[in-house]
Write an enzyme that holds these catalytic residues in place. Structure first.
Site, PDB file in Angstrom:
ATOM      1  CB  SER A   8     -10.892   5.227  -5.838  1.00  0.00           C
ATOM      2  OG  SER A   8     -10.882   4.249  -5.105  1.00  0.00           O
ATOM      3  CG  HIS A  31      -6.941   6.426  -6.339  1.00  0.00           C
ATOM      4  ND1 HIS A  31      -5.857   7.037  -5.860  1.00  0.00           N
ATOM      5  CD2 HIS A  31      -6.703   6.072  -5.144  1.00  0.00           C
ATOM      6  CE1 HIS A  31      -5.510   6.453  -4.669  1.00  0.00           C
ATOM      7  NE2 HIS A  31      -6.669   6.539  -4.422  1.00  0.00           N
ATOM      8  CG  ASP A  33      -7.747   3.264  -2.941  1.00  0.00           C
ATOM      9  OD1 ASP A  33      -6.384   4.117  -2.378  1.00  0.00           O
ATOM     10  OD2 ASP A  33      -9.206   3.876  -3.226  1.00  0.00           O
ATOM     11  CG  MET A  35      -6.342  -1.205   0.299  1.00  0.00           C
ATOM     12  SD  MET A  35      -7.856  -1.302   1.605  1.00  0.00           S
ATOM     13  CE  MET A  35      -7.852   0.269   0.494  1.00  0.00           C
ATOM     14  CG  HIS A  64      -3.465   5.657  -2.037  1.00  0.00           C
ATOM     15  ND1 HIS A  64      -4.471   5.760  -1.426  1.00  0.00           N
ATOM     16  CD2 HIS A  64      -2.977   5.456  -0.915  1.00  0.00           C
ATOM     17  CE1 HIS A  64      -4.538   6.098   0.107  1.00  0.00           C
ATOM     18  NE2 HIS A  64      -3.416   5.816   0.016  1.00  0.00           N
ATOM     19  CG  MET A  66      -3.537   2.821   1.980  1.00  0.00           C
ATOM     20  SD  MET A  66      -4.648   2.974   1.357  1.00  0.00           S
ATOM     21  CE  MET A  66      -5.087   2.881  -0.218  1.00  0.00           C
ATOM     22  CG  MET A 135      -4.428   9.061   3.889  1.00  0.00           C
ATOM     23  SD  MET A 135      -5.949   8.343   2.264  1.00  0.00           S
ATOM     24  CE  MET A 135      -6.870   7.799   2.670  1.00  0.00           C
ATOM     25  CG  ASP A 173      -7.565   8.471  -1.166  1.00  0.00           C
ATOM     26  OD1 ASP A 173      -9.376   8.482  -1.437  1.00  0.00           O
ATOM     27  OD2 ASP A 173      -7.156   7.824  -1.387  1.00  0.00           O
TER      28      ASP A 173
HETATM   29  C1  DX5 Z   1      -9.494   4.944   1.028  1.00  0.00           C
HETATM   30  C2  DX5 Z   1      -8.752   4.692   0.012  1.00  0.00           C
HETATM   31  C3  DX5 Z   1      -9.877   5.536  -1.119  1.00  0.00           C
HETATM   32  C4  DX5 Z   1     -11.286   5.733  -1.274  1.00  0.00           C
HETATM   33  C5  DX5 Z   1     -12.034   7.329  -1.586  1.00  0.00           C
HETATM   34  O1  DX5 Z   1      -9.075   3.668   1.658  1.00  0.00           O
HETATM   35  O2  DX5 Z   1      -8.180   5.602  -0.455  1.00  0.00           O
HETATM   36  O3  DX5 Z   1      -9.247   5.912  -2.203  1.00  0.00           O
HETATM   37  O4  DX5 Z   1     -11.468   4.086  -2.648  1.00  0.00           O
HETATM   38  O5  DX5 Z   1     -13.559   6.513  -1.410  1.00  0.00           O
HETATM   39  P1  DX5 Z   1     -14.489   7.598  -1.124  1.00  0.00           P
HETATM   40  O6  DX5 Z   1     -14.250   8.126  -2.208  1.00  0.00           O
HETATM   41  O7  DX5 Z   1     -15.915   6.812  -1.149  1.00  0.00           O
HETATM   42  O8  DX5 Z   1     -14.178   8.324  -0.060  1.00  0.00           O
HETATM   43 ZN    ZN Z   2      -6.854   5.014  -2.098  1.00  0.00          ZN
END
Ligand code: DX5
Ligand code: ZN
Length: 222
Positions: A8, A31, A33, A35, A64, A66, A135, A173
């Site tokens: 990620s 990956h 993310d 948000m 991903h 969010m 998750m 994740d």
């Molecule tokens: C959290 C994200 C993850 C995050 C994971 O909301 O969806 O993808 O980057 O990070 P680590 O591996 O550090 O927990």
């Molecule tokens: Zn993620």
């Protein structure tokens, strides 16, 4: 069972994203993310960043989302030509309709569920998705601790996938490292997102290899 390691970039150095992607060329996908500060209390990347990432890496992009407004944005990401688009079940009333739209555009469709969301309502529509993301932390931030209590959902999904002969990838994740990846693999995960444990390592490429090896050693047996 094949396993996939998707680092990620939330844990990468944002001032040098292209260089960070070069560190993980042995990974299966990147990956990303997204948000929106509504679905989760944090803000990250949008369309322009993803467009640019697509130009500088050969690695598939595993999006991903969010965000709340998935019906609007998920197709827009898919249209950019990303590999997969995973949206949250909590963010739409019509997950199957949205997944069909994404597949029609040509992206793999993923459904994500937060730690407090039960998996049962989605097991009967698992064939509508290419990937289920369970998750293993509350979404929003990297660097949190893995929640083992989410593993029952993976076991249940793996059982349904095996029984029905579905080729749906089961992704985890949050808090995935060399210890927790064993637990998740044993429970049935085959696709592993890791932020801090990969980008925080001196040799990120080596860490991807070590994670892959651990996952393969502990792969789920029915
Ligand atoms: C959290 C994200 C993850 C995050 C994971 O909301 O969806 O993808 O980057 O990070 P680590 O591996 O550090 O927990
Ligand atoms: Zn993620």
């Amino acid at each position: 069972m094949p396993v996939r390691i998707n680092p990620s970039i939330l844990a990468a150095d944002f001032a040098h994203l292209a260089r960070e992607l070069d560190r993980i060329s042995s990974a299966d996908a990147v990956h990303v993310d997204v948000m929106d500060n509504h679905f989760v209390p944090n803000l990250t990347f949008g369309i322009p960043v993803v467009e640019r990432l697509l130009q500088v890496t050969e690695l598939p992009l595993d999006m991903h989302l969010m965000i709340t407004d998935v019906d609007r944005w998920a197709p827009s990401f898919a249209e950019l030509g990303v590999f997969s688009v995973t949206f949250h079940a909590e963010a739409t009333d019509e997950p199957v309709a949205l997944a069909r739209r994404l597949r029609q555009i040509g992206a793999r469709a993923g459904l994500a569920i937060k730690p407090g969301t039960p998996v049962e309502p989605y097991l009967e529509v698992l064939d509508e998705f290419d990937q289920l993301l369970v998750m293993t932390v509350e979404p929003g931030f990297g660097g949190q601790s893995f929640m083992p209590e989410t593993m029952g959902k993976l076991v249940a999904a793996r059982e349904v996938a095996s029984r029905s002969g579905l080729d749906v990838w089961l992704q985890v994740d949050g808090g995935i490292n060399l210890q927790t990846i064993e637990v998740a693999a044993r429970a049935g995960a085959d696709t592993f997102v890791a932020g801090s444990s990969v980008f925080g390592a001196d040799d990120a490429g080596e860490q991807v290899g070590l994670l892959r090896q651990k996952a393969l050693e502990h792969t789920h047996v029915a």
